[in-house]
Scaffold this active site. Structure first.
Site, PDB file in Angstrom:
ATOM      1  N   PHE A 152       0.814  -1.224   0.000  1.00  0.00           N
ATOM      2  CA  PHE A 152       0.000   0.000   0.000  1.00  0.00           C
ATOM      3  C   PHE A 152       0.844   1.269   0.000  1.00  0.00           C
ATOM      4  O   PHE A 152       0.340   2.347   0.318  1.00  0.00           O
ATOM      5  CB  PHE A 152      -0.932   0.000   1.224  1.00  0.00           C
ATOM      6  CG  PHE A 152      -1.882  -1.168   1.251  1.00  0.00           C
ATOM      7  CD1 PHE A 152      -3.039  -1.147   0.491  1.00  0.00           C
ATOM      8  CD2 PHE A 152      -1.605  -2.296   2.005  1.00  0.00           C
ATOM      9  CE1 PHE A 152      -3.928  -2.233   0.498  1.00  0.00           C
ATOM     10  CE2 PHE A 152      -2.475  -3.385   2.031  1.00  0.00           C
ATOM     11  CZ  PHE A 152      -3.637  -3.349   1.276  1.00  0.00           C
ATOM     12  N   CYS A 263      -1.123   4.491 -10.565  1.00  0.00           N
ATOM     13  CA  CYS A 263      -1.917   3.526  -9.777  1.00  0.00           C
ATOM     14  C   CYS A 263      -3.416   3.806  -9.808  1.00  0.00           C
ATOM     15  O   CYS A 263      -4.174   3.060 -10.408  1.00  0.00           O
ATOM     16  CB  CYS A 263      -1.414   3.504  -8.343  1.00  0.00           C
ATOM     17  SG  CYS A 263       0.340   3.097  -8.242  1.00  0.00           S
TER      18      CYS A 263
HETATM   19  C1  UGA Z   1      -1.669   5.239  -4.334  1.00  0.00           C
HETATM   20  C2  UGA Z   1      -2.214   4.798  -2.966  1.00  0.00           C
HETATM   21  O1  UGA Z   1      -2.382   5.934  -2.123  1.00  0.00           O
HETATM   22  C3  UGA Z   1      -1.267   3.806  -2.294  1.00  0.00           C
HETATM   23  O2  UGA Z   1      -1.825   3.340  -1.076  1.00  0.00           O
HETATM   24  C4  UGA Z   1      -1.048   2.625  -3.249  1.00  0.00           C
HETATM   25  O3  UGA Z   1      -0.122   1.687  -2.696  1.00  0.00           O
HETATM   26  C5  UGA Z   1      -0.491   3.150  -4.568  1.00  0.00           C
HETATM   27  O4  UGA Z   1      -1.415   4.093  -5.144  1.00  0.00           O
HETATM   28  C6  UGA Z   1      -0.341   1.967  -5.487  1.00  0.00           C
HETATM   29  O5  UGA Z   1      -1.364   1.413  -5.920  1.00  0.00           O
HETATM   30  O6  UGA Z   1       0.785   1.491  -5.691  1.00  0.00           O
HETATM   31  P1  UGA Z   1       0.199   7.016  -5.115  1.00  0.00           P
HETATM   32  O7  UGA Z   1      -0.307   6.739  -6.495  1.00  0.00           O
HETATM   33  O8  UGA Z   1       1.654   7.005  -4.845  1.00  0.00           O
HETATM   34  O9  UGA Z   1      -0.454   5.951  -4.083  1.00  0.00           O
HETATM   35  O10 UGA Z   1      -0.306   8.466  -4.716  1.00  0.00           O
HETATM   36  P2  UGA Z   1      -1.437   9.083  -3.777  1.00  0.00           P
HETATM   37  O11 UGA Z   1      -0.813   9.721  -2.621  1.00  0.00           O
HETATM   38  O12 UGA Z   1      -2.508   8.073  -3.524  1.00  0.00           O
HETATM   39  O13 UGA Z   1      -2.006  10.225  -4.715  1.00  0.00           O
HETATM   40  C7  UGA Z   1      -2.693   9.908  -5.916  1.00  0.00           C
HETATM   41  C8  UGA Z   1      -3.217  11.140  -6.592  1.00  0.00           C
HETATM   42  O14 UGA Z   1      -4.315  11.683  -5.874  1.00  0.00           O
HETATM   43  C9  UGA Z   1      -2.204  12.280  -6.735  1.00  0.00           C
HETATM   44  O15 UGA Z   1      -2.302  12.798  -8.053  1.00  0.00           O
HETATM   45  C10 UGA Z   1      -2.647  13.293  -5.698  1.00  0.00           C
HETATM   46  O16 UGA Z   1      -2.300  14.614  -6.057  1.00  0.00           O
HETATM   47  C11 UGA Z   1      -4.157  13.079  -5.709  1.00  0.00           C
HETATM   48  N1  UGA Z   1      -4.822  13.466  -4.433  1.00  0.00           N
HETATM   49  C12 UGA Z   1      -4.556  12.815  -3.278  1.00  0.00           C
HETATM   50  C13 UGA Z   1      -5.757  14.486  -4.447  1.00  0.00           C
HETATM   51  O17 UGA Z   1      -6.026  15.102  -5.498  1.00  0.00           O
HETATM   52  N2  UGA Z   1      -6.392  14.824  -3.275  1.00  0.00           N
HETATM   53  C14 UGA Z   1      -6.139  14.183  -2.116  1.00  0.00           C
HETATM   54  O18 UGA Z   1      -6.765  14.532  -1.094  1.00  0.00           O
HETATM   55  C15 UGA Z   1      -5.193  13.161  -2.108  1.00  0.00           C
END
Ligand code: UGA
Length: 446
Positions: A152, A263
């Site tokens: 995760f 992801c």
């Molecule tokens: C995501 C999951 O959070 C991890 O738990 C998972 O292991 C990973 O995918 C995976 O499948 O390998 P990640 O893609 O690194 O992690 O990034 P996130 O922190 O989840 O952010 C994803 C996107 O959502 C980013 O573009 C971020 O800017 C956006 N985001 C996040 C928002 O627009 N608002 C938020 O409140 C949070």
């Protein structure tokens, strides 16, 4: 004797897992068919940007507990536990996950195994994959078993997420596989991390369901942003108010340009495609809407830039701040920032992009866009600036930093990181997603 681990696949997940396990005292052999990457890793060079990972990689190599190889026979002879960390991108022209790399790892390893061992999947796969691979492995060699142990970790905080996870999920078929995984994660379990032993399918689902839920939360607040834009509210204030309800929570409620990366977008599409194969597509139909809401934010950001320059972007110099899909990463896969840059380019604008970490990847992926090595260079002569990734460097910008650099003082805040009142008071036209022009963008509810 201590368990020896192999990690098959040296993408984001594989390198992080290998380096973290070595730092916990295991002997680890990382395996990849890409000889150039293996050489690079053995030389202590990280092919990705991830805070803290280079140090961990180097200390693993220096301690002699971590090495990388292209040799599957060496891996088969070495490992008591083999972790599959291969990528599962979308199939070309389809939403389904492409399992070529995962299948390839198992197909190459299985015939080489000649003693009991545990093969552990960490990749994100469609539910049902593990049971199929388990059958393949047990047919190949007696005493070889499969378990599924989804990961995760997030890019940008991968090391901390891997070393101190919120939970460990172990899809197992026997008490011995359960015991092996409890040994591998003994440190985290001793530190109080919950360990969920379950069946293979629930373990596979634990990952895709978590990503689907996170994506849904982001799109929910961005759907509220659309309503705020129409009704005159402020989605940043609304997000804070909703987040204060402990049942809702403030995590993944940050409005703005929405989710991207390697992801969330591909995982929700692959989950829906798999559910459709299982004839329960209707149950996940809402994920189609989650995806649409997310993509609409990108066109809205481009439209806001157009509105600020009077409607026509043809030949208008535009500065895009941000290329990475989120701050703390150089990953540009399905980057919302670069998608907006592309839309603006398609509208005829002269786009110049700046990002503190992702410029090289962006340039390789979107060679048609303009790039600058510094923020000031990107902003020079711009008629509108868009902040599209939430890097601290952008959040800390003050109106005076750019006032004499740009040609026109127009700025779009796609991530809710600027104090719009401050910028407006300094003479800028400042617009944010989910906030009508009369409403201040603020992280504080007044
Ligand atoms: C995501 C999951 O959070 C991890 O738990 C998972 O292991 C990973 O995918 C995976 O499948 O390998 P990640 O893609 O690194 O992690 O990034 P996130 O922190 O989840 O952010 C994803 C996107 O959502 C980013 O573009 C971020 O800017 C956006 N985001 C996040 C928002 O627009 N608002 C938020 O409140 C949070």
């Amino acid at each position: 004797m201590a368990l020896r681990l192999t990690v098959l696949g040296t993408g984001y997940l594989g390198i992080t897992h290998a380096a973290c396990m070595a730092s916990l005292g295991f002997d680890v052999l990382g395996v990849d068919i890409d000889a150039r990457k293996v050489d690079q890793l053995n030389a202590g060079q990280l092919p990705i940007y991830e805070p803290g990972l280079t140090e961990l990689l180097r200390s693993g190599l220096d301690s002699g507990r971590l090495a990388f190889t292209t040799s599957y026979p060496q891996a088969a002879a070495f490992g008591d536990v083999h972790f599959i960390c291969a990528g599962t991108p979308p199939q070309p022209g389809s939403d389904h996950a492409d399992l070529t790399q995962v299948n390839g790892c198992v197909a190459t390893l299985a015939p080489l195994l000649n003693r009991p061992c545990l093969v552990v999947g960490k990749s994100t796969v469609p539910v049902g994959t593990a049971r199929r691979l388990a059958a393949e492995l047990s047919a190949a060699c007696q005493g070889v078993e499969l378990a599924w142990n989804p990961e995760f970790l997030r890019e940008g905080s991968a090391v901390a997420d891997a070393l101190t996870p919120d939970r460990i999920v172990a899809g197992v078929m026997s008490p011995s596989a359960d015991r092996v995984l409890r040994t591998v994660y003994a440190r985290q379990i001793a530190d109080g991390t919950p360990f969920f032993a379950t069946d293979l399918e629930t373990a596979e689902l634990a990952k895709v369901a978590a990503n689907a839920y996170l994506a849904t939360k982001v799109s929910f607040i961005n759907a509220m942003a659309e309503v705020c834009e129409a009704a005159g509210g402020n989605v940043y204030a609304l997000s804070q108010i909703l987040g204060a309800d402990a049942r809702i929570g403030s995590a993944f409620m940050r409005p703005g340009l929405g989710f991207g990366g390697g992801c969330l977008p591909k995982d929700i599409r692959a989950f829906l495609a798999r559910a459709t194969d299982l004839e329960v597509g209707q149950a996940l139909g809402f994920l189609r809407e989650v995806d649409s809401i997310n993509l609409r934010r990108r066109t809205r950001a481009a439209d806001l830039a157009g509105e600020l320059v009077g409607g026509d972007l043809t030949d208008v110099p535009v500065c895009v701040l941000g290329a990475a899909f989120k701050a703390g990463s150089d990953d540009v896969r399905d980057s919302p920032a670069l998608d907006v840059a592309q839309i603006l380019h398609g509208m005829g604008a002269q786009v110049t992009v700046y990002d503190p970490a992702a410029l090289a990847n962006a340039r390789r992926t979107y060679p048609e866009l303009g790039y600058a090595a510094t923020l000031a260079e990107a902003a020079r002569g711009a008629h509108v600036v868009l902040v599209l990734t939430e890097w601290t460097e952008f959040a800390e910008l003050k109106p005076g930093d750019l006032a004499t650099v740009v040609a026109r003082q127009n700025i779009v805040d796609g991530r809710g990181v600027l104090d719009s009142e401050l910028w407006r008071a300094a003479g800028w036209n400042c617009r944010a997603l989910g906030v009508t022009v009369t409403s201040p963008v603020s992280s504080q509810v007044r």
